[in-house]
Design a protein around this motif. Structure first.
Motif, PDB file in Angstrom:
ATOM      1  N   ASP A 267     -18.236   3.834  -4.541  1.00 49.81           N
ATOM      2  CA  ASP A 267     -18.587   5.163  -5.039  1.00 49.81           C
ATOM      3  C   ASP A 267     -18.619   5.113  -6.564  1.00 49.81           C
ATOM      4  N   TRP A 268     -19.769   4.729  -7.125  1.00 48.66           N
ATOM      5  CA  TRP A 268     -19.900   4.630  -8.585  1.00 48.66           C
ATOM      6  C   TRP A 268     -19.918   6.022  -9.172  1.00 48.66           C
ATOM      7  N   THR A 269     -19.132   6.234 -10.192  1.00 50.26           N
ATOM      8  CA  THR A 269     -19.051   7.558 -10.790  1.00 50.26           C
ATOM      9  C   THR A 269     -18.629   7.435 -12.249  1.00 50.26           C
ATOM     10  N   ASP A 270     -18.974   8.425 -13.026  1.00 46.86           N
ATOM     11  CA  ASP A 270     -18.526   8.495 -14.413  1.00 46.86           C
ATOM     12  C   ASP A 270     -17.427   9.529 -14.598  1.00 46.86           C
ATOM     13  N   GLU A 271     -16.948  10.098 -13.488  1.00 55.13           N
ATOM     14  CA  GLU A 271     -15.856  11.071 -13.579  1.00 55.13           C
ATOM     15  C   GLU A 271     -14.613  10.369 -14.123  1.00 55.13           C
ATOM     16  N   PRO A 272     -13.958  10.945 -15.141  1.00 55.98           N
ATOM     17  CA  PRO A 272     -12.777  10.287 -15.732  1.00 55.98           C
ATOM     18  C   PRO A 272     -11.689   9.959 -14.707  1.00 55.98           C
ATOM     19  N   HIS A 273     -11.416  10.883 -13.775  1.00 53.25           N
ATOM     20  CA  HIS A 273     -10.380  10.621 -12.769  1.00 53.25           C
ATOM     21  C   HIS A 273     -10.753   9.421 -11.913  1.00 53.25           C
ATOM     22  N   ASP A 274     -11.991   9.366 -11.445  1.00 54.15           N
ATOM     23  CA  ASP A 274     -12.427   8.263 -10.597  1.00 54.15           C
ATOM     24  C   ASP A 274     -12.399   6.937 -11.356  1.00 54.15           C
ATOM     25  N   ARG A 275     -12.782   6.942 -12.623  1.00 53.19           N
ATOM     26  CA  ARG A 275     -12.730   5.711 -13.427  1.00 53.19           C
ATOM     27  C   ARG A 275     -11.298   5.212 -13.537  1.00 53.19           C
ATOM     28  N   LEU A 276     -10.339   6.126 -13.730  1.00 54.05           N
ATOM     29  CA  LEU A 276      -8.923   5.719 -13.803  1.00 54.05           C
ATOM     30  C   LEU A 276      -8.458   5.119 -12.476  1.00 54.05           C
ATOM     31  N   VAL A 277      -8.861   5.720 -11.372  1.00 51.66           N
ATOM     32  CA  VAL A 277      -8.503   5.191 -10.049  1.00 51.66           C
ATOM     33  C   VAL A 277      -9.070   3.782  -9.898  1.00 51.66           C
ATOM     34  N   GLN A 278     -10.320   3.577 -10.283  1.00 55.03           N
ATOM     35  CA  GLN A 278     -10.942   2.260 -10.168  1.00 55.03           C
ATOM     36  C   GLN A 278     -10.259   1.235 -11.076  1.00 55.03           C
ATOM     37  N   GLU A 279      -9.875   1.634 -12.281  1.00 55.94           N
ATOM     38  CA  GLU A 279      -9.153   0.728 -13.181  1.00 55.94           C
ATOM     39  C   GLU A 279      -7.822   0.316 -12.582  1.00 55.94           C
ATOM     40  N   ARG A 280      -7.129   1.264 -11.943  1.00 55.28           N
ATOM     41  CA  ARG A 280      -5.848   0.932 -11.305  1.00 55.28           C
ATOM     42  C   ARG A 280      -6.064   0.003 -10.121  1.00 55.28           C
ATOM     43  N   MET A 281      -7.169   0.197  -9.386  1.00 59.36           N
ATOM     44  CA  MET A 281      -7.473  -0.701  -8.268  1.00 59.36           C
ATOM     45  C   MET A 281      -7.652  -2.133  -8.777  1.00 59.36           C
ATOM     46  N   LEU A 282      -8.387  -2.299  -9.858  1.00 62.77           N
ATOM     47  CA  LEU A 282      -8.603  -3.633 -10.435  1.00 62.77           C
ATOM     48  C   LEU A 282      -7.293  -4.225 -10.953  1.00 62.77           C
ATOM     49  N   ALA A 283      -6.459  -3.406 -11.570  1.00 58.04           N
ATOM     50  CA  ALA A 283      -5.189  -3.889 -12.130  1.00 58.04           C
ATOM     51  C   ALA A 283      -4.237  -4.386 -11.050  1.00 58.04           C
ATOM     52  N   ARG A 284      -4.298  -3.813  -9.840  1.00 55.17           N
ATOM     53  CA  ARG A 284      -3.376  -4.223  -8.770  1.00 55.17           C
ATOM     54  C   ARG A 284      -3.621  -5.654  -8.308  1.00 55.17           C
ATOM     55  N   ARG A 285      -4.778  -6.234  -8.645  1.00 52.47           N
ATOM     56  CA  ARG A 285      -5.039  -7.623  -8.245  1.00 52.47           C
ATOM     57  C   ARG A 285      -4.080  -8.575  -8.940  1.00 52.47           C
ATOM     58  N   THR A 286      -3.737  -8.292 -10.193  1.00 52.77           N
ATOM     59  CA  THR A 286      -2.835  -9.177 -10.934  1.00 52.77           C
ATOM     60  C   THR A 286      -1.443  -8.584 -11.098  1.00 52.77           C
ATOM     61  N   ASP A 287      -1.290  -7.300 -10.808  1.00 43.78           N
ATOM     62  CA  ASP A 287       0.014  -6.633 -10.904  1.00 43.78           C
ATOM     63  C   ASP A 287       0.233  -5.828  -9.628  1.00 43.78           C
ATOM     64  N   PRO A 288       0.505  -6.534  -8.502  1.00 42.81           N
ATOM     65  CA  PRO A 288       0.582  -5.852  -7.206  1.00 42.81           C
ATOM     66  C   PRO A 288       1.793  -4.930  -7.084  1.00 42.81           C
ATOM     67  N   VAL A 289       1.670  -3.992  -6.167  1.00 40.87           N
ATOM     68  CA  VAL A 289       2.778  -3.111  -5.825  1.00 40.87           C
ATOM     69  C   VAL A 289       3.839  -3.966  -5.131  1.00 40.87           C
ATOM     70  N   VAL A 290       5.087  -3.794  -5.506  1.00 40.94           N
ATOM     71  CA  VAL A 290       6.172  -4.557  -4.883  1.00 40.94           C
ATOM     72  C   VAL A 290       6.645  -3.797  -3.647  1.00 40.94           C
ATOM     73  N   VAL A 291       6.498  -4.430  -2.493  1.00 45.45           N
ATOM     74  CA  VAL A 291       6.926  -3.838  -1.234  1.00 45.45           C
ATOM     75  C   VAL A 291       8.196  -4.565  -0.809  1.00 45.45           C
ATOM     76  N   PRO A 292       9.303  -3.846  -0.599  1.00 45.09           N
ATOM     77  CA  PRO A 292      10.546  -4.505  -0.194  1.00 45.09           C
ATOM     78  C   PRO A 292      10.370  -5.292   1.112  1.00 45.09           C
ATOM     79  N   GLU A 293      11.119  -6.335   1.260  1.00 42.44           N
ATOM     80  CA  GLU A 293      11.033  -7.219   2.432  1.00 42.44           C
ATOM     81  C   GLU A 293      11.081  -6.431   3.743  1.00 42.44           C
ATOM     82  N   ALA A 294      11.964  -5.459   3.839  1.00 43.67           N
ATOM     83  CA  ALA A 294      12.123  -4.694   5.087  1.00 43.67           C
ATOM     84  C   ALA A 294      10.887  -3.867   5.430  1.00 43.67           C
TER      85      ALA A 294
END
Length: 136
Positions: free
Chosen positions: A95-122
């Protein structure tokens, strides 16, 4: 910047709940817009049941690895509107968009590739869970 609002509510203010949900996971990679890397591109889509959102997050992250992005939606079937999605993590990367909110969401999606969410072992998805063949 997105306007985030948090409000205290009465926990009894709900008319129904479900003990189990269907989650939709999008794993996407290989997209660029104007020479800039973007989430989206090739897409593999999966429905996950029998897990909670942390397990789904863990599985999606591992599936995407460091080269793809992922997003997670709650699948909701409405009697009059049919099947729909409520985005829980990310959004559809195509969903390509120039909406500022959507751009921030997409930037966070890209950032998670190298800085993943830490999920506890359990809360991690059991490694023995496998993807079934195409369900249609």
């Amino acid at each position: 910047m997105t306007s985030i609002d948090i409000a205290r509510v009465d926990e009894r203010h709900a008319s129904w709940e479900r003990p189990a949900w269907r989650y939709r996971v999008y794993v996407q990679g290989g997209a660029s817009v104007g020479g800039t890397e973007a989430p989206g591109g090739t897409t593999a889509t999966y429905d996950v049941t029998g897990a909670d959102v942390l397990q789904v997050l863990d599985w999606a992250q591992r599936r995407a690895g460091a080269s793809a992005t992922y997003s997670i939606a709650l699948v909701v079937d409405e009697p009059h509107d049919g099947r729909g999605l409520v985005w829980l993590v990310g959004m559809d990367g195509n969903d390509w968009t120039d909406e500022p909110h959507d751009r921030l969401v997409q930037e966070r999606m890209l950032a998670r590739r190298t800085d993943p969410v830490v999920v506890p072992e359990a809360d991690r998805m059991p490694v023995e869970v496998r993807v079934r063949p195409w369900a249609g």
